[in-house]
Write a protein that holds these residues in place. Sequence first.
Motif: not given
Length: 294
Positions: A40-45, A67-77, A199-204
């Motif tokens: 969840m991002t900031a808008d949830g609060f 809104r926080s873009a990655r510049t490292d090419g990563g996808t893992d959280n 297939r890139d949903d951060p939750l699923l």
Amino acid sequence: MTQTQTHTLAVPGADLVYDVTGPLPPADGRPPLFMIGQPMTADGFGALAAHFPDRTVVTYDPRGLGRSARTDGGTDNTPQQQAADLHRLAVHLGAGPVDVFASSGGAVTALEWVSAHPDDVATLVAHEPPINPILPDAAGADRARAAFNDAYETGGSGPGMAAFIAMTSWRGEFTEEYFAQPAPDPAMFGLSTTDDGTRDDPLLSRHSWAVTDYRPDVAALNSSAARIVIGVGEESAQTYTARTAEAMAALLGGPATVFPSHHGGFLGGEFGYAGKPEEFAAKLREVLGAPPAG
């Protein structure tokens, strides 16, 4: 009415977008109150923060989310990377030890934040952190997680979310009775049965498995100066995240603190999963030890 200001902080590998509501440093000398989630991002609060007009509230979008873009090419959280980001943000703000309300995966990040940077946090309220290894049925939790991921990879968001809801609403350990159930119908939950192809949903997806695979450093947490409160929803009894919350609280030597409503008890109705934000905020205020608003 206090206005919210939005800023961007460049950190290694990402541009973090964060919001500050209220003055920095806070006018009354109390620490800023960070509210963090994952995925969840900031808008949830928004609904919760509205009940803290007397506090300077900081929210943010974790790297690669919102809104926080990655510049490292990563996808893992990972909790470790997100904790490092939060440390950089706190240092950038010159905030000193901050109070933190952290929800779900954000609560896992916050536990790592305290472990890695114990001087950053005064009080942490970690609400229902999902951590598989601390459960007695950790293997079952891993298997249930793999099942909703398989449903997602096979059929897309609808089947994946339906299986996720089945997992998170199940009460008790993940026994063979759980796994013998037929696959839930997405339509029962108002979900689409059409595969959108993503297939890139951060939750699923597996991108956030590092969150639920996290192994807390209990010694570091117990030796830190931070006051740590583990929260659990009163309606969550025996569900997956209630059990992980209670297990985490036990590792820290005490019971979990009961909050109104469910896993998202602080949410307003704008996300279709409404909790009781006013009652939740009152409990959070009590736990933080602050005087009532107004």
